[in-house]
Design an enzyme around this catalytic site. Structure first.
Site, PDB file in Angstrom:
ATOM      1  N   ASP A   1       0.810  -1.227   0.000  1.00  0.00           N
ATOM      2  CA  ASP A   1       0.000   0.000   0.000  1.00  0.00           C
ATOM      3  C   ASP A   1       0.844   1.278   0.000  1.00  0.00           C
ATOM      4  O   ASP A   1       1.954   1.290   0.515  1.00  0.00           O
ATOM      5  CB  ASP A   1      -0.891  -0.027   1.258  1.00  0.00           C
TER       6      ASP A   1
ATOM      7  N   GLY B   1       0.087   5.224  -4.523  1.00  0.00           N
ATOM      8  CA  GLY B   1      -0.538   6.472  -4.994  1.00  0.00           C
ATOM      9  C   GLY B   1      -0.009   7.671  -4.239  1.00  0.00           C
ATOM     10  O   GLY B   1       0.359   8.699  -4.833  1.00  0.00           O
TER      11      GLY B   1
ATOM     12  N   HIS C   1       2.820   2.943  -8.818  1.00  0.00           N
ATOM     13  CA  HIS C   1       2.720   1.487  -8.986  1.00  0.00           C
ATOM     14  C   HIS C   1       3.994   0.937  -9.633  1.00  0.00           C
ATOM     15  O   HIS C   1       4.469  -0.135  -9.273  1.00  0.00           O
ATOM     16  CB  HIS C   1       1.495   1.117  -9.830  1.00  0.00           C
TER      17      HIS C   1
ATOM     18  N   THR D   1     -10.782  -7.527  -5.055  1.00  0.00           N
ATOM     19  CA  THR D   1     -12.101  -7.533  -5.720  1.00  0.00           C
ATOM     20  C   THR D   1     -12.695  -6.124  -5.706  1.00  0.00           C
ATOM     21  O   THR D   1     -13.550  -5.800  -6.520  1.00  0.00           O
ATOM     22  CB  THR D   1     -13.060  -8.511  -4.998  1.00  0.00           C
TER      23      THR D   1
ATOM     24  N   LEU E   1      11.145 -20.320  -3.190  1.00  0.00           N
ATOM     25  CA  LEU E   1      10.098 -19.409  -2.692  1.00  0.00           C
ATOM     26  C   LEU E   1       8.821 -19.490  -3.539  1.00  0.00           C
ATOM     27  O   LEU E   1       8.880 -19.415  -4.766  1.00  0.00           O
ATOM     28  CB  LEU E   1      10.640 -17.968  -2.742  1.00  0.00           C
TER      29      LEU E   1
ATOM     30  N   ARG F   1       1.894  -4.374   6.465  1.00  0.00           N
ATOM     31  CA  ARG F   1       1.159  -3.332   5.757  1.00  0.00           C
ATOM     32  C   ARG F   1       1.872  -2.002   5.960  1.00  0.00           C
ATOM     33  O   ARG F   1       1.815  -1.409   7.032  1.00  0.00           O
ATOM     34  CB  ARG F   1      -0.281  -3.203   6.231  1.00  0.00           C
TER      35      ARG F   1
HETATM   36  C1  FPP Z   1      -2.046  -0.003  -3.235  1.00  0.00           C
HETATM   37  O1  FPP Z   1      -1.547   1.319  -3.267  1.00  0.00           O
HETATM   38  C2  FPP Z   1      -1.486  -0.780  -4.320  1.00  0.00           C
HETATM   39  C3  FPP Z   1      -2.207  -1.453  -5.261  1.00  0.00           C
HETATM   40  C4  FPP Z   1      -3.669  -1.476  -5.308  1.00  0.00           C
HETATM   41  C5  FPP Z   1      -1.529  -2.211  -6.318  1.00  0.00           C
HETATM   42  C6  FPP Z   1      -0.220  -2.844  -5.982  1.00  0.00           C
HETATM   43  C7  FPP Z   1       0.431  -3.221  -7.263  1.00  0.00           C
HETATM   44  C8  FPP Z   1       1.757  -3.207  -7.541  1.00  0.00           C
HETATM   45  C9  FPP Z   1       2.807  -2.887  -6.549  1.00  0.00           C
HETATM   46  C10 FPP Z   1       2.248  -3.513  -8.913  1.00  0.00           C
HETATM   47  C11 FPP Z   1       1.670  -4.682  -9.637  1.00  0.00           C
HETATM   48  C12 FPP Z   1       1.826  -5.977  -8.948  1.00  0.00           C
HETATM   49  C13 FPP Z   1       2.505  -7.059  -9.379  1.00  0.00           C
HETATM   50  C14 FPP Z   1       2.445  -8.313  -8.586  1.00  0.00           C
HETATM   51  C15 FPP Z   1       3.364  -7.059 -10.573  1.00  0.00           C
HETATM   52  P1  FPP Z   1      -2.592   2.501  -3.488  1.00  0.00           P
HETATM   53  O2  FPP Z   1      -2.741   2.737  -4.941  1.00  0.00           O
HETATM   54  O3  FPP Z   1      -3.866   2.170  -2.785  1.00  0.00           O
HETATM   55  O4  FPP Z   1      -1.866   3.684  -2.792  1.00  0.00           O
HETATM   56  P2  FPP Z   1      -2.576   4.889  -2.001  1.00  0.00           P
HETATM   57  O5  FPP Z   1      -3.279   4.256  -0.833  1.00  0.00           O
HETATM   58  O6  FPP Z   1      -1.418   5.724  -1.604  1.00  0.00           O
HETATM   59  O7  FPP Z   1      -3.492   5.558  -2.964  1.00  0.00           O
END
Ligand code: FPP
Length: 252
Positions: free
Chosen positions: A31, A34, A48, A77, A142, A199
């Site tokens: 997390d 963004g 990301h 989901t 792993l 987290r």
């Molecule tokens: C949460 O941060 C992150 C996600 C919903 C996506 C996580 C994905 C990746 C790290 C890349 C793709 C994954 C793989 C396995 C190749 P957020 O967008 O909710 O951040 P915020 O809370 O700061 O808005």
């Protein structure tokens, strides 16, 4: 009192890590991508992308320490509620990541698996995932479990439905249903429960992640954003985990 946020200015000392008491299974909610991007005036997708770099380092470190399982919350989901552009960028990133990394992962004996209903993913993502899973299926190192279109409640409901059907068809007796039996109907069948859940990003939620499996997991929170999470953060998390007194409801 110790700050529950474990990213301190103190340098992590690897000597504090007990190699004989490592967690077998680590689950991560990646997390803060963004917010990491926003802080730098960049689009969320840049966060990301940076998150993938962190992922690379975490996989490498888990492999190095012979951790058995790493489960990554990549797409829930509920994440379909995000703007179409962001959903599509995440799916593309997944394809990009797998295409670029799968050979290296395979060479390092990493086994890729997924949890969640992947049938809803775009065709090219699905193709890339299936080929990575297939290529690495006999690896013994792993296990990287990627949670894609995954929701803990959904997983439990699906398991309940399957079992109800079996009862209805007189295939099993209700008395047969216990925790062990139920686990056979989860995506994580055959995988030990996570010993710890990490987290980052300063949130204290579980966000529908592995609801059944985390009954006795240890939680580790940090205020750093996922793209800044690195080898040192992981080692610190494991050192903190090793200080916990896990009683599983019993007494020592
Ligand atoms: C949460 O941060 C992150 C996600 C919903 C996506 C996580 C994905 C990746 C790290 C890349 C793709 C994954 C793989 C396995 C190749 P957020 O967008 O909710 O951040 P915020 O809370 O700061 O808005």
């Amino acid at each position: 009192m110790r700050n529950i946020f474990s990213k301190s200015s103190k340098k992590v000392d690897e000597k504090d890590l007990s190699l004989d008491r490592l967690p077998k299974h680590i689950a991560v909610i990646m997390d803060g991508n963004g917010r990491w991007a926003k802080k730098r005036g960049l689009p969320r997708t840049a966060g990301h992308k940076a998150g993938i770099e962190a992922l690379r380092e975490v996989i490498r470190t888990c492999s190095e320490f012979h951790i058995g399982y790493l489960t990554l919350y990549a797409f829930s989901t509920e994440n379909w509620k995000r703007p179409v552009d962001e959903v599509s960028a995440l799916m593309q990133l997944l394809v990009y990541y797998l295409r670029k990394e799968v050979k290296e992962l395979h060479k390092n004996n990493v086994k890729i698996r997924t949890i969640g209903d992947i049938s809803r993913l775009p065709e090219n993502s699905l193709k890339e995932i299936n080929s990575a899973v297939n290529l690495t299926k006999n690896n013994t190192g792993l296990v990287v479990n990627i949670a894609l279109n995954y929701g803990g409640r959904n997983e439990i409901i699906n398991g309940v439905k399957e079992i109800c059907q079996k009862v209805k068809d007189n295939e099993i007796d209700i008395e047969k249903i216990d925790e062990h039996y139920f686990e056979e109907f989860l995506y994580t069948k055959g995988i030990p429960d996570p010993d710890m859940v990490i987290r980052p990003s300063g949130e204290f939620r579980i966000s529908n992640f592995l609801l059944w499996q985390i009954a006795y997991s240890e939680f580790w929170f940090s205020n750093i954003f996922w793209p800044d999470f690195n080898r040192e953060s992981l080692i610190q998390a494991i050192i903190d985990y090793q200080k916990r007194d896990r009683r599983f409801g019993g007494i020592k």
